[in-house]
Motif scaffolding. Structure first.
Motif, PDB file in Angstrom:
ATOM      1  N   ASP A  19       0.838  -1.201   0.000  1.00  0.00           N
ATOM      2  CA  ASP A  19       0.000   0.000   0.000  1.00  0.00           C
ATOM      3  C   ASP A  19       0.872   1.248   0.000  1.00  0.00           C
ATOM      4  O   ASP A  19       1.384   1.666   1.038  1.00  0.00           O
ATOM      5  CB  ASP A  19      -0.929  -0.007   1.218  1.00  0.00           C
ATOM      6  N   LEU A  20       1.025   1.847  -1.169  1.00  0.00           N
ATOM      7  CA  LEU A  20       1.777   3.082  -1.290  1.00  0.00           C
ATOM      8  C   LEU A  20       0.883   4.315  -1.190  1.00  0.00           C
ATOM      9  O   LEU A  20       1.343   5.436  -1.373  1.00  0.00           O
ATOM     10  CB  LEU A  20       2.538   3.109  -2.625  1.00  0.00           C
ATOM     11  N   ALA A 186      12.810  10.509  -4.966  1.00  0.00           N
ATOM     12  CA  ALA A 186      11.859   9.835  -5.850  1.00  0.00           C
ATOM     13  C   ALA A 186      10.508   9.664  -5.177  1.00  0.00           C
ATOM     14  O   ALA A 186       9.456   9.899  -5.789  1.00  0.00           O
ATOM     15  CB  ALA A 186      12.410   8.480  -6.276  1.00  0.00           C
ATOM     16  N   PHE A 187      10.518   9.261  -3.903  1.00  0.00           N
ATOM     17  CA  PHE A 187       9.255   9.077  -3.194  1.00  0.00           C
ATOM     18  C   PHE A 187       8.507  10.401  -3.021  1.00  0.00           C
ATOM     19  O   PHE A 187       7.279  10.424  -2.978  1.00  0.00           O
ATOM     20  CB  PHE A 187       9.492   8.410  -1.840  1.00  0.00           C
ATOM     21  N   VAL A 188       9.246  11.496  -2.920  1.00  0.00           N
ATOM     22  CA  VAL A 188       8.609  12.806  -2.794  1.00  0.00           C
ATOM     23  C   VAL A 188       7.964  13.227  -4.116  1.00  0.00           C
ATOM     24  O   VAL A 188       6.855  13.774  -4.138  1.00  0.00           O
ATOM     25  CB  VAL A 188       9.638  13.868  -2.342  1.00  0.00           C
ATOM     26  N   LYS A 189       8.635  12.956  -5.223  1.00  0.00           N
ATOM     27  CA  LYS A 189       8.183  13.436  -6.523  1.00  0.00           C
ATOM     28  C   LYS A 189       7.116  12.551  -7.174  1.00  0.00           C
ATOM     29  O   LYS A 189       6.352  13.032  -8.010  1.00  0.00           O
ATOM     30  CB  LYS A 189       9.381  13.561  -7.469  1.00  0.00           C
ATOM     31  N   LEU A 190       7.086  11.268  -6.832  1.00  0.00           N
ATOM     32  CA  LEU A 190       6.109  10.386  -7.460  1.00  0.00           C
ATOM     33  C   LEU A 190       4.691  10.805  -7.078  1.00  0.00           C
ATOM     34  O   LEU A 190       4.454  11.297  -5.974  1.00  0.00           O
ATOM     35  CB  LEU A 190       6.360   8.940  -7.035  1.00  0.00           C
ATOM     36  N   PHE A 236       6.665   3.154 -10.547  1.00  0.00           N
ATOM     37  CA  PHE A 236       8.029   3.621 -10.290  1.00  0.00           C
ATOM     38  C   PHE A 236       8.809   3.974 -11.562  1.00  0.00           C
ATOM     39  O   PHE A 236       9.907   4.519 -11.476  1.00  0.00           O
ATOM     40  CB  PHE A 236       8.810   2.558  -9.506  1.00  0.00           C
ATOM     41  N   ALA A 237       8.247   3.692 -12.725  1.00  0.00           N
ATOM     42  CA  ALA A 237       8.956   3.915 -13.989  1.00  0.00           C
ATOM     43  C   ALA A 237       9.526   5.325 -14.137  1.00  0.00           C
ATOM     44  O   ALA A 237      10.675   5.487 -14.583  1.00  0.00           O
ATOM     45  CB  ALA A 237       8.041   3.575 -15.168  1.00  0.00           C
ATOM     46  N   PRO A 238       8.796   6.387 -13.785  1.00  0.00           N
ATOM     47  CA  PRO A 238       9.372   7.734 -13.955  1.00  0.00           C
ATOM     48  C   PRO A 238      10.671   7.953 -13.188  1.00  0.00           C
ATOM     49  O   PRO A 238      11.485   8.810 -13.570  1.00  0.00           O
ATOM     50  CB  PRO A 238       8.260   8.650 -13.420  1.00  0.00           C
TER      51      PRO A 238
END
Length: 324
Positions: A19-20, A186-190, A236-238
């Motif tokens: 769960d993201l 990455a976690f901030v921008k996704l 997560f691809a981006p």
């Protein structure tokens, strides 16, 4: 008191987050599996001077200082890292070497086990609790993610992995997966992960992957893992070059493995390591041979691994100390 302590711990697969989105009040949650290789082996003993040698020595030296301060130990110690899981390839090297050192030091000094405290001290388990759980238990584990408390995520399921099944690892040693500051960024921008998709993944884990594992149904287990990995890979691809796989070489091999019948295709964590499952050692070897027959795909490292249903091995070694 032992003259020295040796710890051997093994790699792990991160098979996916549950769960993201976090709308339930808990976030992340993950599914993981312990492998028989590659491994981290280290040894610690008292010494007349502080020395850390071997691969990952800088990281281990930092962990040793933190543990000594936390536990009130003055040392000095001699730490030898004999083997190390490759760093930043998606196999859990950081958590395993940190917990191996902590376990070895505590055993050497006859201190009680406190894995949760050590994991938090050494900044392990920020998102996933599977690394610590697999260090102590092996097998397949599911952690319940992070709620409001600052603790290592609780383990809510632990199952054995079938001894006859095999895991094929595909490793591109020319690149590394996203880690450190880049991972945090990455976690901030996704974008926000869709709540309905998180619910679908949880359903796939609870009502397909885990029952299939318990019933030794590789087809159903593989379908669930592939589905979860497809969803997470697209999300997560981006952050990994616009593709489901960090490494184009690994992606090509995974497509070939899927074409020839491999089950449960995916990438562990941020990669670049890809994985697939086979019902037996013979079937895994057949699949690897099919890939190697296609010379156009180059020569990524391919390992046929077993799942292991035990935790790290911690051995006390008696005998005279030899200073070096």
């Amino acid at each position: 008191m032992p003259s020295s302590v040796k710890v051997e711990t093994s790699a792990r697969l991160h098979l996916g987050f549950l769960d993201l989105n976090g709308a339930s009040g808990r976030k992340f949650g993950s599914l993981g599996l312990a492998l028989d290789r590659p491994v981290t082996r280290l040894r610690i003993r008292h010494s007349d001077k502080s020395l850390v040698e071997g691969p990952e020595r800088d990281r281990v030296a930092g962990h040793l200082r933190a543990l000594q301060d936390h536990l009130g130990l003055t040392g000095p110690y001699h730490v030898t890292i004999e083997d190390a899981i490759p760093a930043h390839v998606g196999l859990g090297s950081g958590t395993q070497v940190a917990l191996a050192l902590a376990a070895a030091l505590r055993r050497l000094e006859s201190l009680p086990v406190d894995m949760e405290s050590d994991a938090l001290l050494l900044r392990r388990g920020a998102r996933s609790g599977i690394g610590a759980a697999l260090f102590s238990r092996g097998g397949v584990v599911v952690d319940g993610g992070h709620g409001g408390q600052k603790t290592v995520p609780p383990i809510i399921c632990h199952l054995p992995f079938p001894e006859e099944w095999r895991i094929i690892l595909v490793i591109d040693h020319e690149i590394t997966g996203v880690h450190g500051d880049a991972e945090r960024e990455a976690f901030v921008k996704l974008p926000i992960f869709p709540e309905m998709e998180a619910a679908r993944i949880c359903h796939a884990v609870l009502m397909k992957a885990l029952p299939a594992l318990a019933e030794r149904d590789l087809v159903a287990f593989g379908e669930a893992i592939t589905s979860i990995q497809t969803s997470l890979g697209d999300y997560f691809a981006p952050a990994q070059g616009g593709a489901r796989y960090t490494s184009p070489k690994v992606a090509a091999v995974m497509a070939t493995l899927a074409h020839h019948g491999a089950k449960g295709i995916g990438q562990s964590s941020w990669g670049p390591t890809g994985f697939a499952f086979a019902e037996s050692d013979d079937e895994a070897q057949r699949l690897v041979n099919r890939v190697r027959e296609n010379s156009a795909q180059g020569n990524p490292v391919m390992l046929i691994c077993k799942g292991i249903n035990h935790g790290a091995r911690i051995d006390m070694i008696q005998g005279p100390q030899v200073e070096g």
